[in-house]
Motif scaffolding. Structure first.
Motif, PDB file in Angstrom:
ATOM      1  N   LEU A 111      47.748  16.421  15.967  1.00  3.19           N
ATOM      2  CA  LEU A 111      48.230  16.996  14.711  1.00  3.19           C
ATOM      3  C   LEU A 111      49.671  17.471  14.895  1.00  3.19           C
ATOM      4  O   LEU A 111      49.960  18.248  15.818  1.00  3.19           O
ATOM      5  N   VAL A 112      50.540  17.026  14.019  1.00  2.00           N
ATOM      6  CA  VAL A 112      51.943  17.439  14.055  1.00  2.00           C
ATOM      7  C   VAL A 112      52.400  17.577  12.610  1.00  2.00           C
ATOM      8  O   VAL A 112      52.048  16.752  11.758  1.00  2.00           O
ATOM      9  N   ALA A 113      53.205  18.614  12.336  1.00  2.29           N
ATOM     10  CA  ALA A 113      53.798  18.736  10.994  1.00  2.29           C
ATOM     11  C   ALA A 113      55.164  19.382  11.113  1.00  2.29           C
ATOM     12  O   ALA A 113      55.345  20.368  11.844  1.00  2.29           O
ATOM     13  N   HIS A 114      56.114  18.828  10.401  1.00  2.00           N
ATOM     14  CA  HIS A 114      57.406  19.504  10.282  1.00  2.00           C
ATOM     15  C   HIS A 114      57.232  20.764   9.435  1.00  2.00           C
ATOM     16  O   HIS A 114      56.253  20.894   8.694  1.00  2.00           O
ATOM     17  N   ASP A 115      58.197  21.693   9.552  1.00  3.60           N
ATOM     18  CA  ASP A 115      57.997  23.030   8.985  1.00  3.60           C
ATOM     19  C   ASP A 115      57.621  23.004   7.503  1.00  3.60           C
ATOM     20  O   ASP A 115      56.676  23.695   7.098  1.00  3.60           O
ATOM     21  N   ALA A 116      58.328  22.198   6.715  1.00  5.93           N
ATOM     22  CA  ALA A 116      58.060  22.179   5.271  1.00  5.93           C
ATOM     23  C   ALA A 116      56.691  21.590   4.951  1.00  5.93           C
ATOM     24  O   ALA A 116      56.172  21.776   3.844  1.00  5.93           O
ATOM     25  N   ARG A 117      56.105  20.867   5.889  1.00  4.04           N
ATOM     26  CA  ARG A 117      54.817  20.210   5.664  1.00  4.04           C
ATOM     27  C   ARG A 117      53.643  20.935   6.338  1.00  4.04           C
ATOM     28  O   ARG A 117      52.503  20.476   6.207  1.00  4.04           O
ATOM     29  N   LYS A 118      53.928  22.008   7.060  1.00  8.46           N
ATOM     30  CA  LYS A 118      52.837  22.705   7.750  1.00  8.46           C
ATOM     31  C   LYS A 118      51.787  23.240   6.774  1.00  8.46           C
ATOM     32  O   LYS A 118      50.581  23.072   7.014  1.00  8.46           O
ATOM     33  N   PRO A 119      52.201  23.878   5.665  1.00 11.22           N
ATOM     34  CA  PRO A 119      51.168  24.334   4.719  1.00 11.22           C
ATOM     35  C   PRO A 119      50.314  23.173   4.192  1.00 11.22           C
ATOM     36  O   PRO A 119      49.109  23.336   3.953  1.00 11.22           O
ATOM     37  N   GLY A 131      53.468  22.784  19.406  1.00  8.60           N
ATOM     38  CA  GLY A 131      53.242  24.215  19.551  1.00  8.60           C
ATOM     39  C   GLY A 131      53.041  25.018  18.286  1.00  8.60           C
ATOM     40  O   GLY A 131      52.013  25.700  18.131  1.00  8.60           O
ATOM     41  N   THR A 132      54.004  24.972  17.378  1.00  9.63           N
ATOM     42  CA  THR A 132      53.909  25.834  16.198  1.00  9.63           C
ATOM     43  C   THR A 132      52.826  25.342  15.254  1.00  9.63           C
ATOM     44  O   THR A 132      52.058  26.138  14.699  1.00  9.63           O
ATOM     45  N   THR A 133      52.738  24.038  15.105  1.00  9.12           N
ATOM     46  CA  THR A 133      51.667  23.475  14.279  1.00  9.12           C
ATOM     47  C   THR A 133      50.313  23.930  14.816  1.00  9.12           C
ATOM     48  O   THR A 133      49.447  24.385  14.055  1.00  9.12           O
ATOM     49  N   LYS A 183      53.919  21.965  23.829  1.00 12.38           N
ATOM     50  CA  LYS A 183      55.196  22.609  23.530  1.00 12.38           C
ATOM     51  C   LYS A 183      55.569  22.388  22.066  1.00 12.38           C
ATOM     52  O   LYS A 183      55.100  21.438  21.422  1.00 12.38           O
ATOM     53  N   SER A 184      56.428  23.246  21.560  1.00 12.85           N
ATOM     54  CA  SER A 184      56.948  23.055  20.220  1.00 12.85           C
ATOM     55  C   SER A 184      57.707  21.719  20.161  1.00 12.85           C
ATOM     56  O   SER A 184      58.295  21.283  21.161  1.00 12.85           O
ATOM     57  N   GLY A 185      57.694  21.112  18.977  1.00 13.11           N
ATOM     58  CA  GLY A 185      58.305  19.788  18.842  1.00 13.11           C
ATOM     59  C   GLY A 185      59.727  19.702  19.375  1.00 13.11           C
ATOM     60  O   GLY A 185      60.025  18.860  20.236  1.00 13.11           O
ATOM     61  N   PRO A 186      60.632  20.579  18.907  1.00 10.78           N
ATOM     62  CA  PRO A 186      62.015  20.477  19.373  1.00 10.78           C
ATOM     63  C   PRO A 186      62.171  20.763  20.865  1.00 10.78           C
ATOM     64  O   PRO A 186      63.214  20.455  21.453  1.00 10.78           O
ATOM     65  N   VAL A 209      47.951  12.365  13.206  1.00 14.98           N
ATOM     66  CA  VAL A 209      48.229  12.844  11.853  1.00 14.98           C
ATOM     67  C   VAL A 209      49.531  13.628  11.949  1.00 14.98           C
ATOM     68  O   VAL A 209      49.582  14.702  12.557  1.00 14.98           O
ATOM     69  N   PHE A 210      50.580  13.068  11.408  1.00 14.27           N
ATOM     70  CA  PHE A 210      51.924  13.622  11.547  1.00 14.27           C
ATOM     71  C   PHE A 210      52.528  13.733  10.159  1.00 14.27           C
ATOM     72  O   PHE A 210      52.997  12.746   9.596  1.00 14.27           O
ATOM     73  N   PHE A 211      52.471  14.945   9.586  1.00 14.29           N
ATOM     74  CA  PHE A 211      53.034  15.156   8.256  1.00 14.29           C
ATOM     75  C   PHE A 211      54.542  15.372   8.413  1.00 14.29           C
ATOM     76  O   PHE A 211      55.014  16.429   8.812  1.00 14.29           O
TER      77      PHE A 211
END
Ligand SMILES: O=C(CO)COP(=O)(O)O
Length: 144
Positions: free
Chosen positions: A8-16, A38-40, A57-60, A80-82
């Motif tokens: 599971l991965v999501a960029h910040d705007a897509r995390k919700p 990480g953050t996701t 780890k966090s993506g960046p 699943v990568f939003f």
């Protein structure tokens, strides 16, 4: 049930959106094993503690690369990568590398909800289906 190994991965705007998608499909998804950047992963764990999720780890900071390495090692069944298509990412090369490896290794990759919905509603998702192995020789253009 055959436990799928899901990244599971999501960029910040897509995390919700990812949190919401997981919630809407929690019955289909719980019982599988999840890996995440990480953050996701932290946010998913807070929202859905019943999911068995391991955060990398966090993506960046290299998380996309870690997921990519797991794909290369045959340890992921579904990505699943939003993706946020409207925001430049400082680690865009890592994002590209991750999606490239998912493509190369023939891993199902859902980059938006519609695709993710179709993947998990497919009979193949709950069956013992495994994608066909890639013929690496056919990809090796350096062969003489
Ligand atoms: O940046 C990401 C994917 O490219 C996601 O990383 P985080 O889950 O750490 O925010």
């Amino acid at each position: 049930m055959d436990r799928k190994r899901i990244a599971l991965v999501a960029h910040d705007a897509r995390k919700p959106d990812l949190i919401g998608w997981l919630g809407a499909n929690i019955h289909a998804l719980e019982g599988n094993v999840f890996w995440s950047t990480g953050t996701t992963g932290r946010l998913v764990r807070e929202a859905h503690p019943q999911l068995d999720i391991t955060s990398l780890k966090s993506g960046p900071l290299g998380g996309d690369q870690q997921i990519g390495a797991m794909i290369a090692e045959g340890r992921i069944d579904l990505l699943v990568f939003f993706v946020d298509p409207m925001t430049a990412q400082p680690h865009d090369v890592d994002v590209k590398a991750l999606t490239r490896l998912a493509t190369l290794y023939n891993i199902p990759m859902a980059c938006n909800e519609a695709t993710a919905d179709m993947v998990i509603s497919s009979p193949l998702f709950t069956s013992g289906y495994r994608p066909r192995a890639v013929d690496f020789a056919a990809h090796d253009s350096r062969r003489l």
